[in-house]
Design a protein around this motif. Structure first.
Motif, PDB file in Angstrom:
ATOM      1  N   PRO A 166      -1.560  46.104  58.081  1.00  0.00           N
ATOM      2  CA  PRO A 166      -0.765  45.178  57.281  1.00  0.00           C
ATOM      3  C   PRO A 166      -0.943  43.714  57.687  1.00  0.00           C
ATOM      4  CG  PRO A 166       0.641  46.346  58.810  1.00  0.00           C
ATOM      5  CD  PRO A 166      -0.719  46.968  58.912  1.00  0.00           C
ATOM      6  N   ASN A 167      -1.517  43.474  58.866  1.00  0.00           N
ATOM      7  CA  ASN A 167      -1.741  42.106  59.332  1.00  0.00           C
ATOM      8  C   ASN A 167      -3.175  41.637  59.125  1.00  0.00           C
ATOM      9  OD1 ASN A 167       0.951  41.677  60.321  1.00  0.00           O
ATOM     10  ND2 ASN A 167       0.438  43.126  61.931  1.00  0.00           N
ATOM     11  N   ALA A 168      -3.950  42.395  58.370  1.00  0.00           N
ATOM     12  CA  ALA A 168      -5.346  42.029  58.127  1.00  0.00           C
ATOM     13  C   ALA A 168      -5.413  40.705  57.378  1.00  0.00           C
ATOM     14  CB  ALA A 168      -6.038  43.125  57.318  1.00  0.00           C
ATOM     15  N   ILE A 169      -6.401  39.906  57.737  1.00  0.00           N
ATOM     16  CA  ILE A 169      -6.628  38.631  57.053  1.00  0.00           C
ATOM     17  C   ILE A 169      -8.135  38.410  56.967  1.00  0.00           C
ATOM     18  CG2 ILE A 169      -6.404  37.284  59.181  1.00  0.00           C
ATOM     19  CD1 ILE A 169      -5.106  35.068  57.396  1.00  0.00           C
ATOM     20  N   ASN A 170      -8.567  37.975  55.814  1.00  0.00           N
ATOM     21  CA  ASN A 170      -9.991  37.735  55.587  1.00  0.00           C
ATOM     22  C   ASN A 170     -10.245  36.239  55.757  1.00  0.00           C
ATOM     23  OD1 ASN A 170     -12.482  37.108  54.415  1.00  0.00           O
ATOM     24  ND2 ASN A 170     -12.356  38.808  52.990  1.00  0.00           N
ATOM     25  N   ASN A 171     -10.916  35.875  56.837  1.00  0.00           N
ATOM     26  CA  ASN A 171     -11.192  34.470  57.118  1.00  0.00           C
ATOM     27  C   ASN A 171     -12.633  34.070  56.828  1.00  0.00           C
ATOM     28  OD1 ASN A 171      -8.646  33.460  58.034  1.00  0.00           O
ATOM     29  ND2 ASN A 171      -8.894  34.713  59.868  1.00  0.00           N
ATOM     30  N   TRP A 172     -13.372  34.883  56.060  1.00  0.00           N
ATOM     31  CA  TRP A 172     -14.782  34.579  55.882  1.00  0.00           C
ATOM     32  C   TRP A 172     -15.253  34.440  54.438  1.00  0.00           C
ATOM     33  CZ3 TRP A 172     -17.363  38.125  53.019  1.00  0.00           C
ATOM     34  CH2 TRP A 172     -16.813  39.400  52.939  1.00  0.00           C
ATOM     35  N   ASP A 173     -14.499  34.912  53.426  1.00  0.00           N
ATOM     36  CA  ASP A 173     -15.012  34.864  52.044  1.00  0.00           C
ATOM     37  C   ASP A 173     -14.730  33.513  51.376  1.00  0.00           C
ATOM     38  OD1 ASP A 173     -12.325  34.961  51.344  1.00  0.00           O
ATOM     39  OD2 ASP A 173     -12.459  36.833  50.243  1.00  0.00           O
ATOM     40  N   SER A 174     -15.041  33.416  50.097  1.00  0.00           N
ATOM     41  CA  SER A 174     -14.880  32.153  49.367  1.00  0.00           C
ATOM     42  C   SER A 174     -13.415  31.719  49.281  1.00  0.00           C
ATOM     43  CB  SER A 174     -15.473  32.262  47.962  1.00  0.00           C
ATOM     44  OG  SER A 174     -14.835  33.299  47.234  1.00  0.00           O
ATOM     45  N   PRO A 205      -6.890  32.427  52.369  1.00  0.00           N
ATOM     46  CA  PRO A 205      -7.441  33.733  52.748  1.00  0.00           C
ATOM     47  C   PRO A 205      -6.629  34.898  52.179  1.00  0.00           C
ATOM     48  CG  PRO A 205      -6.230  32.774  54.568  1.00  0.00           C
ATOM     49  CD  PRO A 205      -6.284  31.726  53.494  1.00  0.00           C
ATOM     50  N   SER A 206      -7.314  36.009  51.980  1.00  0.00           N
ATOM     51  CA  SER A 206      -6.672  37.245  51.536  1.00  0.00           C
ATOM     52  C   SER A 206      -5.897  37.823  52.711  1.00  0.00           C
ATOM     53  CB  SER A 206      -7.727  38.241  51.071  1.00  0.00           C
ATOM     54  OG  SER A 206      -8.530  37.669  50.071  1.00  0.00           O
ATOM     55  N   LYS A 207      -4.710  38.404  52.411  1.00  0.00           N
ATOM     56  CA  LYS A 207      -3.825  38.872  53.479  1.00  0.00           C
ATOM     57  C   LYS A 207      -3.265  40.256  53.178  1.00  0.00           C
ATOM     58  CE  LYS A 207      -2.091  34.185  54.191  1.00  0.00           C
ATOM     59  NZ  LYS A 207      -0.921  33.324  54.040  1.00  0.00           N
ATOM     60  N   GLY A 208      -2.959  40.967  54.244  1.00  0.00           N
ATOM     61  CA  GLY A 208      -2.197  42.198  54.140  1.00  0.00           C
ATOM     62  C   GLY A 208      -2.992  43.422  53.751  1.00  0.00           C
ATOM     63  N   LEU A 209      -2.276  44.485  53.473  1.00  0.00           N
ATOM     64  CA  LEU A 209      -2.877  45.787  53.197  1.00  0.00           C
ATOM     65  C   LEU A 209      -3.858  45.761  52.034  1.00  0.00           C
ATOM     66  CD1 LEU A 209       0.234  48.094  53.644  1.00  0.00           C
ATOM     67  CD2 LEU A 209      -1.803  48.031  55.092  1.00  0.00           C
ATOM     68  N   LEU A 210      -3.516  45.057  50.962  1.00  0.00           N
ATOM     69  CA  LEU A 210      -4.382  45.027  49.786  1.00  0.00           C
ATOM     70  C   LEU A 210      -5.033  43.661  49.585  1.00  0.00           C
ATOM     71  CD1 LEU A 210      -2.429  47.400  47.396  1.00  0.00           C
ATOM     72  CD2 LEU A 210      -4.743  47.713  48.282  1.00  0.00           C
TER      73      LEU A 210
END
Length: 156
Positions: A89-97, A104-109
């Motif tokens: 649930p704490n996932a974060i995408n720090n690399w995409d556009s 950044p995109s956050k969370g489970l989905l």
């Protein structure tokens, strides 16, 4: 001295009227303060009686979704959660556009903040990292865009 007494009397009456008016004006503020304390609780896995893990988060989300008329199934949500965040649930995408643009995109989905804000479902916590809020907002978005989270098989 009798002439002063009526003046005090009129002054006292004016103050009493003003005081009553101020009290009447204060009532909505007092009522609003106590009304906000009586707002419904937000839906979390534990508040809905589910375990605080991926299974519970999905089931709690499905419960909220059923109440709000948002389509989706356990399998559709689970498949997308595993692909997007591996259940973190704490996932974060720090690399995409999106991340490069500062959102950044956050969370489970993996929901970006503007999407979360637009598709947040009332009754859930307003926090993209909250598992139930994240799943429910993402499913609400997927329903509007693809008909259901069940129709999503890749990045959305």
């Amino acid at each position: 001295m009798p002439a002063i007494a009526p003046r005090r009397s009129r002054l006292a009456r004016k103050l009493a009227v003003l005081g009553t008016g101020a009290a009447v004006l204060a009532l909505p503020v007092i009522g609003a303060t106590s009304a906000s304390a009586a707002e419904p609780t937000t839906a979390t896995a534990t508040s809905l009686g589910y375990s605080n893990n991926l299974d519970g988060w999905i089931r709690a989300s499905l419960s909220v979704m059923a109440q709000k008329g948002i389509p989706g199934t356990y399998n559709g949500i689970y498949r997308n959660v595993i692909r997007e965040s591996s259940g973190n649930p704490n996932a974060i995408n720090n690399w995409d556009s999106n991340a490069a643009a500062g959102i950044p995109s956050k969370g489970l989905l993996q929901v970006i903040d503007p999407t979360f804000a637009a598709y947040h479902v009332s009754g859930t916590v307003y926090d993209p990292y909250d598992p139930v809020a994240n799943i429910t907002a993402a499913c609400n978005y997927a329903a509007a865009r693809y008909g259901s989270i069940d129709n999503v098989y890749g990045a959305y």
